[in-house]
Design a protein around this motif. Structure first.
Motif, PDB file in Angstrom:
ATOM      1  N   GLY A   9      36.265  40.805  42.249  1.00  0.00           N
ATOM      2  CA  GLY A   9      36.379  41.653  43.418  1.00  0.00           C
ATOM      3  C   GLY A   9      35.332  41.293  44.444  1.00  0.00           C
ATOM      4  O   GLY A   9      34.311  40.668  44.128  1.00  0.00           O
ATOM      5  N   ALA A  11      33.550  42.946  48.274  1.00  0.00           N
ATOM      6  CA  ALA A  11      33.491  43.971  49.311  1.00  0.00           C
ATOM      7  C   ALA A  11      32.442  43.558  50.334  1.00  0.00           C
ATOM      8  O   ALA A  11      31.278  43.349  49.973  1.00  0.00           O
ATOM      9  N   ASN A  18      37.632  45.217  51.498  1.00  0.00           N
ATOM     10  CA  ASN A  18      37.638  45.002  50.054  1.00  0.00           C
ATOM     11  C   ASN A  18      38.715  44.001  49.664  1.00  0.00           C
ATOM     12  O   ASN A  18      39.821  44.008  50.225  1.00  0.00           O
ATOM     13  N   TRP A  20      40.435  41.736  46.083  1.00  0.00           N
ATOM     14  CA  TRP A  20      40.506  41.502  44.640  1.00  0.00           C
ATOM     15  C   TRP A  20      41.347  40.259  44.406  1.00  0.00           C
ATOM     16  O   TRP A  20      42.175  39.885  45.251  1.00  0.00           O
ATOM     17  N   GLY A  33      43.864  43.604  48.578  1.00  0.00           N
ATOM     18  CA  GLY A  33      42.667  44.336  48.942  1.00  0.00           C
ATOM     19  C   GLY A  33      42.983  45.607  49.693  1.00  0.00           C
ATOM     20  O   GLY A  33      44.104  46.120  49.648  1.00  0.00           O
ATOM     21  N   ASN A  39      32.697  46.487  45.410  1.00  0.00           N
ATOM     22  CA  ASN A  39      32.888  45.346  44.513  1.00  0.00           C
ATOM     23  C   ASN A  39      33.505  45.791  43.193  1.00  0.00           C
ATOM     24  O   ASN A  39      34.421  45.145  42.661  1.00  0.00           O
ATOM     25  N   GLY A  42      37.102  46.536  43.502  1.00  0.00           N
ATOM     26  CA  GLY A  42      37.868  45.306  43.621  1.00  0.00           C
ATOM     27  C   GLY A  42      38.081  44.633  42.288  1.00  0.00           C
ATOM     28  O   GLY A  42      39.193  44.181  41.972  1.00  0.00           O
ATOM     29  N   ARG A  45      40.459  46.656  40.125  1.00  0.00           N
ATOM     30  CA  ARG A  45      41.817  46.461  40.621  1.00  0.00           C
ATOM     31  C   ARG A  45      42.363  45.105  40.198  1.00  0.00           C
ATOM     32  O   ARG A  45      43.535  44.993  39.822  1.00  0.00           O
ATOM     33  N   ALA A 133      39.351  36.475  46.310  1.00  0.00           N
ATOM     34  CA  ALA A 133      38.996  37.869  46.568  1.00  0.00           C
ATOM     35  C   ALA A 133      38.218  37.990  47.875  1.00  0.00           C
ATOM     36  O   ALA A 133      38.450  38.904  48.678  1.00  0.00           O
ATOM     37  N   ALA A 137      39.177  40.005  51.365  1.00  0.00           N
ATOM     38  CA  ALA A 137      38.293  40.961  52.035  1.00  0.00           C
ATOM     39  C   ALA A 137      38.105  40.573  53.504  1.00  0.00           C
ATOM     40  O   ALA A 137      38.140  41.445  54.394  1.00  0.00           O
TER      41      ALA A 137
END
Length: 245
Positions: A9, A11, A18, A20, A33, A39, A42, A45, A133, A137
């Motif tokens: 993740g 962020a 965010n 993932w 996201g 984080n 993320g 997820r 990821a 973001a």
């Protein structure tokens, strides 16, 4: 056969835009996201999306994460949280309950193992997941649609599966080597337990009912490491422990 995948993740600002991602190989990955998240959210997820994408497979699934918080939440603390009605030892609500409940349901009855890997340390699958990821973001930060990836596309017929298994088998070997050096569910405080200093108190809350047990169980080196983590968050170790009593 073991399928090895990384989940990560990102962020921007943590919290902030965010992202993932989970990654097996270039033909099997996904990312997404939200405009705002952490984080930890993320990475949770990413684990949930990976479990849902691979639902129905019979192979063992090895999930590489660089967050001890995520691994310990799923493998150590969740049973206790559930017994307490999703409450921590201090009576407060468990953070990210919706994601954890989803993982709890998706993992049920499956052969799943977690392996901790150090982030930004050259682990190929982790680096690939982190890159995707972070890109997701940044896409949300720019109010753009992220690259979502092909999803889980592994062939199920014997011939194609054999061809597809080569990179996965290599990744599995790496995962097994990492696991030998660092157990899938590590309990030692000799390695960093928190991906972010802000995870400190939640980790302490979740670890034991009586926080004094944490201090009594620590070696001098582990005590120093934990103290440094507390002070990085702006409190002494004693202050952090007292908050849990």
């Amino acid at each position: 056969m073991t399928i090895t995948a990384a989940a990560d993740g990102s962020a921007l600002g943590n919290p902030g835009p965010n992202g993932w991602a989970w990654y097996i190989d270039d033909a099997n990955w996904a990312a997404g996201g939200s405009p705002h998240g952490t984080n930890n959210q993320g990475e949770l997820r990413a684990v949930l999306e990976l479990l849902q994408a691979t639902a129905g497979i019979s192979e063992k699934l090895m999930i590489e994460c660089d967050s001890r918080y995520v691994i310990d939440s799923v493998t150590k603390w969740m049973p206790g949280w559930k017994r307490k009605g999703w409450r921590k030892s201090d009576g407060g609500p468990v953070l990210n309950r919706d994601l954890l409940e989803g993982i709890d349901e998706a993992i049920r009855g499956r052969d799943v193992e977690f392996s901790w890997v150090k982030g930004h340390a050259g682990h190929p699958l982790n680096e690939a997941a982190d890159e995707r990821a972070n890109a997701a973001a940044k896409a949300y930060q720019a109010q753009q649609e992220p690259r979502r990836g092909p999803g889980f596309t592994m062939a199920t017929d014997a011939g194609a599966a054999a061809a597809a298994s080569a990179p996965i088998a290599a990744a599995a070997t790496r995962g097994e080597q990492d696991a030998a050096a660092s157990p899938a569910v590590a309990t030692s405080l000799a390695e960093p337990l928190w991906a972010e200093p802000s995870d400190l108190l939640d980790s302490l809350y979740a670890s034991v009912d009586d926080p004094i047990e944490v201090r009594l169980a620590l070696s001098s080196d582990e005590h120093a490491r934990l103290r440094d983590r507390a002070e990085a968050q702006g409190v002494t170790l004693e202050e952090a422990l007292r908050r849990l009593i």
